[in-house]
Enzyme design. Structure first.
Site, short mmCIF file in Angstrom:
data_model
loop_
_atom_site.label_atom_id
_atom_site.label_comp_id
_atom_site.label_asym_id
_atom_site.label_seq_id
_atom_site.Cartn_x
_atom_site.Cartn_y
_atom_site.Cartn_z
N ASP A 190 -14.38 10.61 27.53
CA ASP A 190 -13.39 11.62 27.11
C ASP A 190 -13.57 12.87 27.95
O ASP A 190 -14.45 12.91 28.83
CB ASP A 190 -13.48 11.89 25.60
CG ASP A 190 -12.10 12.12 25.00
OD1 ASP A 190 -11.38 13.00 25.50
OD2 ASP A 190 -11.72 11.41 24.04
N HIS A 263 -7.11 12.47 28.68
CA HIS A 263 -8.53 12.57 28.28
C HIS A 263 -9.41 12.22 29.48
O HIS A 263 -10.42 11.54 29.35
CB HIS A 263 -8.83 11.66 27.09
CG HIS A 263 -8.23 12.16 25.80
ND1 HIS A 263 -8.72 13.26 25.13
CD2 HIS A 263 -7.18 11.72 25.06
CE1 HIS A 263 -7.99 13.48 24.04
NE2 HIS A 263 -7.05 12.57 23.96
N GLU A 326 -2.41 10.92 23.59
CA GLU A 326 -2.40 12.36 23.82
C GLU A 326 -2.39 12.76 25.31
O GLU A 326 -3.09 13.69 25.70
CB GLU A 326 -3.62 13.01 23.13
CG GLU A 326 -3.60 12.79 21.63
CD GLU A 326 -4.80 13.41 20.93
OE1 GLU A 326 -4.61 13.96 19.84
OE2 GLU A 326 -5.93 13.32 21.44
C1 ACM Z 1 -6.62 9.97 18.55
O1 ACM Z 1 -7.04 10.37 17.45
N1 ACM Z 1 -6.37 10.82 19.52
C2 ACM Z 1 -6.43 8.56 18.81
#
Ligand code: ACM
Length: 537
Positions: A190, A263, A326
């Site tokens: 991440d 990410h 995201e």
């Molecule tokens: C997430 O909670 N961004 C999958």
């Protein structure tokens, strides 16, 4: 002997056994979590006092070793001379995930149609061995028949926001194993850290695995304050192989997650040429959604393919999670090169570009005989055929689970409303609990509302593979804190996924969790006590 005499003898035997039952009443309830499909108790006990001989053929050697460990953890020795026998047997009459566990005075037999089922039987026996230690070193005679309701019973763990040591990852896997969960979704990458050694790209861990400091307090509160302490760590390939083998012995498949196209800040910090801006950035030090995305250069796809070449060598399971969540598209919108590439590819917009990105990776992984899993945003712009969808945006319209099912995808349920174990566990929140990200998912609400009671229409429910609990660790800096957040919710989720509806009763779960909490305590595993505290509701 006449028929009449035989009948008389049988009647006398039945009367005698009823008398014996009333004098020595068999136990009437089980403490096992998840509750098995069927248990028939009978009189008598299997004694562990003089040691036990464990018998298994080569195929079930791992199970034999585990039983011998569990015996010794509970004060009993494996003893090849003993008349008391535990045996593991494959039996083709049974399903591969189904097992029977028959306990008579001198023999415990675990049978299954496959090694996976034998492993489940071993974990049930482990709970009984723990109980036996508390009740005079004997186990009540009983016959258990058991099999899971849902095929996928998973837990996720984010080791990027806070690095978790190898020993704890194994303990987490073991906590899953005793509850007969079978998939570990390991969130290895991440913005705040890259945690998997990739030999071809050493800077991923030299640079990407370390951040210079970490945000103090809640990620939404400004001004931001930092602790000034470096944080990081990563797993070597050797350590990963050990963890994969440890999990496999316990019936657990690991699904590694390599996040893309968003990410990606830790990767871009290590190799700025992978990003859209070319600037040299740091591994992220706070929480939220970072703007850094991979670019669309061919060299970036080559990088990712090379990374996946090493990942698939380490993880033999069929599934690889590629993230997909995201990915805020601002950097793609603002990059001349990305926009140019988008036109060359004849891709109409950035959502479709994400779909292109994911499909390229899915196609590559297909050549390695792997199937992708992605967060439900992979549906935006169209998800690749056969992709498995992790449904998490429970608030989103249209409902991503419904959309995934209509498009024929297999779905892992992980709705934020019930399966986010980074949420608070009581209505009193941080007046009695350590700080959490927000939300509120008490264990009874998870158990009773039950993520599997989804509103998918009956004809689409066959797409539900199972469910998983997600453990994002922004606010969980230590293993001890992770344990507090996952227990008892992990146990509750394991039960609603494994057990039949008729055995799902929260009060009974709570009674059995009191017993399970003793096991956690004995093993130095923390848990949230709120389940036993009315005031917390
Ligand atoms: C997430 O909670 N961004 C999958």
């Amino acid at each position: 002997m006449t028929n009449h005499t035989i009948r008389l003898i049988l009647a006398a035997a039945i009367l005698l056994s009823i008398a014996a039952c009333t004098q020595n009443k068999p136990q009437a309830e089980t403490n096992i979590i998840p509750h098995p499909n069927s248990i028939v108790f009978s009189t008598g006990h299997f004694s562990l006092a003089d040691g036990v001989k464990v018998v298994a053929n080569d195929a079930a050697k791992t199970g034999k070793n585990l039983i011998e460990n569990y015996l010794s953890e509970n004060g009993t020795k494996a003893n090849d001379q003993s008349e008391q026998v535990i045996k593991l047997q494959l039996n083709t009459q049974l399903g591969k995930n189904e097992y029977t566990l028959e306990i008579t005075k001198n023999e415990i037999a675990i049978r299954s149609g496959g090694n996976q089922g034998l492993k489940y039987g071993v974990q049930t026996l482990r709970q009984l061995l723990f109980e036996a230690q508390k009740t005079g070193n004997q186990i009540q005679c009983q016959a258990i028949q058991d099999a899971p309701t849902y095929e996928y019973r998973g837990m996720h763990l984010d080791v990027a926001r806070h690095f978790m040591p190898v020993g704890f990852v194994m303990q987490y896997i073991d906590m899953m194993a005793i509850l007969k969960m079978n998939y570990f979704h390991w969130h290895l990458v991440d913005d705040q850290g890259w945690r998997i050694e990739i030999k071809k790209y050493p800077k991923l861990t030299e640079v990407g695995a370390y951040r210079k400091e970490t945000l103090i307090g809640h990620g939404a509160v400004k001004p931001f304050e930092y602790d000034g302490k470096p944080h990081g760590g990563y797993y070597t390939q050797e350590q990963i192989k050990e963890i994969v083998a440890y999990a496999a012995d316990r019936g657990i498949t690991i699904i590694p997650e390599i996040e893309l196209p968003g990410h990606a800040q830790s990767a871009v910090a290590a190799y700025p040429e992978l990003g859209c801006t070319g600037e040299q950035i740091d591994v992220w030090t706070r929480w939220g959604v970072s703007p850094y995305l991979y670019n669309l250069e061919e060299s970036t796809f080559t990088f990712l393919e090379n990374v996946f070449d090493e990942v698939v060598e380490l993880f033999p399971g069929k599934y690889i999670h590629i993230g997909g969540d995201e990915a805020v598209k601002d950097q793609w919108k603002n990059s001349k090169k990305v926009q140019e590439r988008m036109r060359e590819l004849n891709v109409p917009n950035e959502e479709a570009l994400q779909s292109y990105f994911i499909s390229r990776i899915a196609n590559y992984l297909r050549t390695k005989k792997r199937t992708i899993v992605g967060w439900d945003e992979i549906l935006d712009g169209g998800a690749p055929e056969n992709a498995v969808v992790t449904y998490w945006r429970s608030w989103h319209k249209p409902n991503p689970a419904l959309e995934a099912a209509r498009n024929g995808h297999k779905i892992i349920f992980s709705p934020a409303s019930l399966c986010y174990f980074d949420h608070y566990q009581t209505l009193l929140q941080d007046s009695i609990e350590p700080p959490a990200i927000g939300g509120c998912t008490p264990v009874d609400s998870l158990y009773i509302k039950n993520p599997m009671t989804s509103d998918l229409p009956e004809d689409l429910r066959q797409h539900i593979w199972g469910a998983q609990g997600n453990v994002w660790t922004e606010y969980m800096p230590t293993p001890n804190h992770v344990e507090h957040m996952v227990m008892p919710r992990m146990a509750a989720l394991a039960e609603v996924l494994w057990s039949k509806k008729e055995h799902q009763n929260f009060d009974d779960f709570k009674r059995r969790f009191r017993f399970f909490a003793d096991w956690l305590e004995k093993n130095d595993i923390n848990y949230a006590p709120y389940i036993f505290e009315q005031s917390a509701k």
